[in-house]
Design a protein around this motif. Structure first.
Motif, PDB file in Angstrom:
ATOM      1  N   ASN A 402       0.865  -1.199  -0.103  1.00  0.00           N
ATOM      2  CA  ASN A 402      -0.074   0.116   0.116  1.00  0.00           C
ATOM      3  C   ASN A 402       1.067   1.261   0.033  1.00  0.00           C
ATOM      4  O   ASN A 402       1.760   1.260   0.627  1.00  0.00           O
ATOM      5  CB  ASN A 402      -0.771  -0.096   1.254  1.00  0.00           C
ATOM      6  N   GLY A 404       2.091   4.668   1.354  1.00  0.00           N
ATOM      7  CA  GLY A 404       2.162   4.989   2.873  1.00  0.00           C
ATOM      8  C   GLY A 404       3.181   6.176   3.113  1.00  0.00           C
ATOM      9  O   GLY A 404       3.927   6.658   2.381  1.00  0.00           O
ATOM     10  N   THR A 426       2.151   5.785  11.470  1.00  0.00           N
ATOM     11  CA  THR A 426       1.946   5.289  10.040  1.00  0.00           C
ATOM     12  C   THR A 426       0.743   5.501   9.543  1.00  0.00           C
ATOM     13  O   THR A 426      -0.164   4.986   9.964  1.00  0.00           O
ATOM     14  CB  THR A 426       2.708   4.060   9.795  1.00  0.00           C
ATOM     15  N   ILE A 428      -1.594   5.010   5.572  1.00  0.00           N
ATOM     16  CA  ILE A 428      -1.498   4.164   4.476  1.00  0.00           C
ATOM     17  C   ILE A 428      -2.898   4.710   3.647  1.00  0.00           C
ATOM     18  O   ILE A 428      -3.804   4.948   4.126  1.00  0.00           O
ATOM     19  CB  ILE A 428      -1.537   2.529   4.520  1.00  0.00           C
ATOM     20  N   TRP A 445      -7.059   8.081   3.156  1.00  0.00           N
ATOM     21  CA  TRP A 445      -5.706   7.760   4.020  1.00  0.00           C
ATOM     22  C   TRP A 445      -6.150   7.424   5.382  1.00  0.00           C
ATOM     23  O   TRP A 445      -6.916   8.237   5.834  1.00  0.00           O
ATOM     24  CB  TRP A 445      -4.702   8.790   3.762  1.00  0.00           C
ATOM     25  N   LYS A 488       3.073  -2.365   5.306  1.00  0.00           N
ATOM     26  CA  LYS A 488       1.883  -1.465   5.357  1.00  0.00           C
ATOM     27  C   LYS A 488       0.699  -2.189   5.331  1.00  0.00           C
ATOM     28  O   LYS A 488      -0.215  -1.462   4.542  1.00  0.00           O
ATOM     29  CB  LYS A 488       2.448  -0.536   4.222  1.00  0.00           C
TER      30      LYS A 488
END
Length: 541
Positions: A402, A404, A426, A428, A445, A488
């Protein structure tokens, strides 16, 4: 723009090119057209570097085509002298006092814009990079926002990432309420079509993506680092003593022009000279941006001389010594993580980090496209964690990931601030969901995880990450969660069994290259050479 070849080298260039192209095809490393284009692109610079080195023909073949063709080794030992000033007493890191300001730093790495990405094209292909060419009907077509395959990203996906970031920036020291105090951007702008790139292609990618960041991030200061894909041929970064058309001036000069709004004149000067620089982020915090291509095993220009190319490590020690004297803390950014570097460069860097552990507040890298880290320990016992190099996941999907990005929370600017990393998050884009949405729908996102929450870390200091590695040895659900985040949120179908797990945990403890002593506390069942083999198998870039 082709690089001119001295007349005396032309027969050797042609001969090496013919042999390399034939071997590339016989070993089925790529389709014949890709083999021919790649060799045509690389042969001139490789032979020019070879002519100034002591490389033998089998080693040259290994350099061009990998270990199946021959072996090459430029790991000659060398050591730099550390500063004579004694190391200050070590003060264990401590959380900020209640109410102290924090700062959020946006971290972007490995964007890999493919200007030839075509939604609906074939997502699977025999070439090193897919999702290009004519659109097609049916399954296996490239998604609008990206694809789980050997594909990079269209510009509209990178733009969508930047467009949805919080509006406005934090204050100069960070206020922890929305916005960012700064952005770190650690390179790899162009796509992975390394067999057909020109200098014009690379500069177009550099200028286009830089302009996009400036437009979307407004007045936010961005601190870039040079990736290995910025050059063509890929990984080709001659040291400053290489002059003329073969030098890297075409790239560094353009970077200095594009990044001039973000960097002070002194930083632009060393950027033009060697692709590295230092600048103040805010009072009390200094940034060092390293050109990690001068430690790269794939930079064939280091065949001439791999001893501290461009004097970068010597320069780094000077910057750190000045910061130590002036009471500044330092963030180090770069592209290639230190343990991926040539042996002597990596071990010298490790010594520098140990010596200046009280000054280096954090290290940030990219390159692997995965979400991982590398720990540093005291040199005397290799038991006390002294630093950590965070390795952030890529913006690109390459390969099967993905998109990220990362946000770091650090101690802000106040008297006595450590400027250390306090946590990270994080984010993604789930490609399955994004590509299935109706056309015109803005992609969503989402936060994949926060480090301290996900892993139960009391703080985010090096000792916490060291304990996490040990916990993952015995806590399989915790390790599988890390494996999920490593990719991710889109891990490979094959599970990470015993050998894979042993190699990964060892890598997390290894802030320098090829040191079996760093793995021994984990008591791996595998011999160290086998662990190294597994490391190399999972390296993408």
């Amino acid at each position: 723009m082709p690089v001119s070849i001295p007349p005396q080298l032309e027969p050797n260039v042609a001969r090496v090119g013919r042999v390399a192209s034939r071997l590339c095809q016989e070993l089925r490393l790529a389709r014949p057209p890709v083999c021919r284009q790649a060799v045509q692109l690389f042969q001139g610079d490789v032979v020019a570097a070879w002519a100034r080195s002591v490389l033998r023909p089998p080693e040259a073949c290994g350099l061009l085509l990998g270990p199946r063709c021959g072996h090459w080794d430029i790991l000659g030992a060398w050591n730099l002298s550390l500063p004579a000033a004694p190391k200050p007493p070590v003060r264990p890191p401590a959380p900020p006092p209640p109410g102290a300001p924090t700062a959020r730093i946006l971290f972007l790495t490995d964007l890999h814009w493919d200007r030839q990405y075509v939604p609906g094209s074939a997502a699977a292909c025999p070439d090193p990079l897919c999702c290009r060419g004519a659109p097609r009907d049916g399954p296996g077509a490239a998604g609008f926002w990206g694809s789980y395959s050997k594909c990079d990203l269209p510009l509209h996906t990178i733009d969508a990432l930047l467009a949805q970031l919080p509006n406005g920036t934090g204050n100069s020291a960070g206020n922890g309420t929305g916005g960012f105090a700064a952005a770190y951007w650690t390179g790899d702008i162009p796509a992975h079509d390394v067999w057909q790139q020109s200098r014009g292609d690379q500069l177009r990618a550099l200028r286009t993506v830089t302009a996009l960041l400036r437009a979307r991030l407004g007045g936010l200061r961005v601190f870039p680092a040079v990736g290995n894909h910025e050059a063509t041929p890929v990984n080709a970064f001659p040291p400053p003593y290489v002059r003329g058309n073969r030098s890297a001036a075409w790239l560094y000069d353009t970077m200095a022009e594009a990044w001039q709004p973000w960097l002070p004149p002194a930083a632009l000067q060393t950027l033009r000279a060697g692709g590295f620089y230092t600048a103040q982020v805010w009072p009390g915090l200094r940034l060092v941006s390293l050109n990690m291509n001068f430690c790269s095993q794939a930079n064939f220009w280091l065949l001439i001389n791999a001893t501290d190319p461009a004097g970068q490590l010597q320069w780094l020690m000077g910057v750190l010594a000045d910061a130590e004297r002036d009471g500044e803390k330092v963030h180090i950014i770069g592209h290639i993580p230190p343990a991926h570097c040539l042996h002597s460069w990596s071990w010298n860097y490790y010594r520098i980090v140990s010596r200046f552990e009280g000054t280096i507040a954090a290290q940030f890298f990219g390159h692997t496209h995965l979400d991982e880290f590398e720990l540093f320990y005291d040199e005397e016992t290799l038991t006390r964690p002294v630093s950590i190099a965070f390795v952030a996941p890529s913006v690109t999907t390459y390969i099967n990931l993905n998109p990220g990005y990362r946000v770091y929370e650090v101690a802000g600017s106040y008297p006595g601030s450590s400027h250390a990393v306090l946590d990270h998050e994080t984010f993604i884009l789930n490609l399955t969901e994004a590509n299935a949405a109706p056309p015109g729908t803005a992609p969503r996102w989402r936060r994949l995880y926060g480090a301290r929450e996900a892993y139960g870390l009391p703080t985010a200091f090096p000792a916490d990450w060291d304990r996490l590695v040990r916990r993952m040895q015995d806590d399989e659900p915790l390790f599988q969660l890390f494996w999920f985040h490593l990719h991710k949120g889109h891990p490979p179908r094959e599970p990470c069994g015993g050998p894979c797990k042993a190699a990964l945990l060892c890598a997390l403890r290894s802030g320098r290259a090829a040191d079996p002593a760093l793995c021994r506390p984990l008591r791996p069942a595998l011999p160290f050479p086998r662990i190294q083999e597994l490391w190399h198998q999972r390296r993408l870039c």
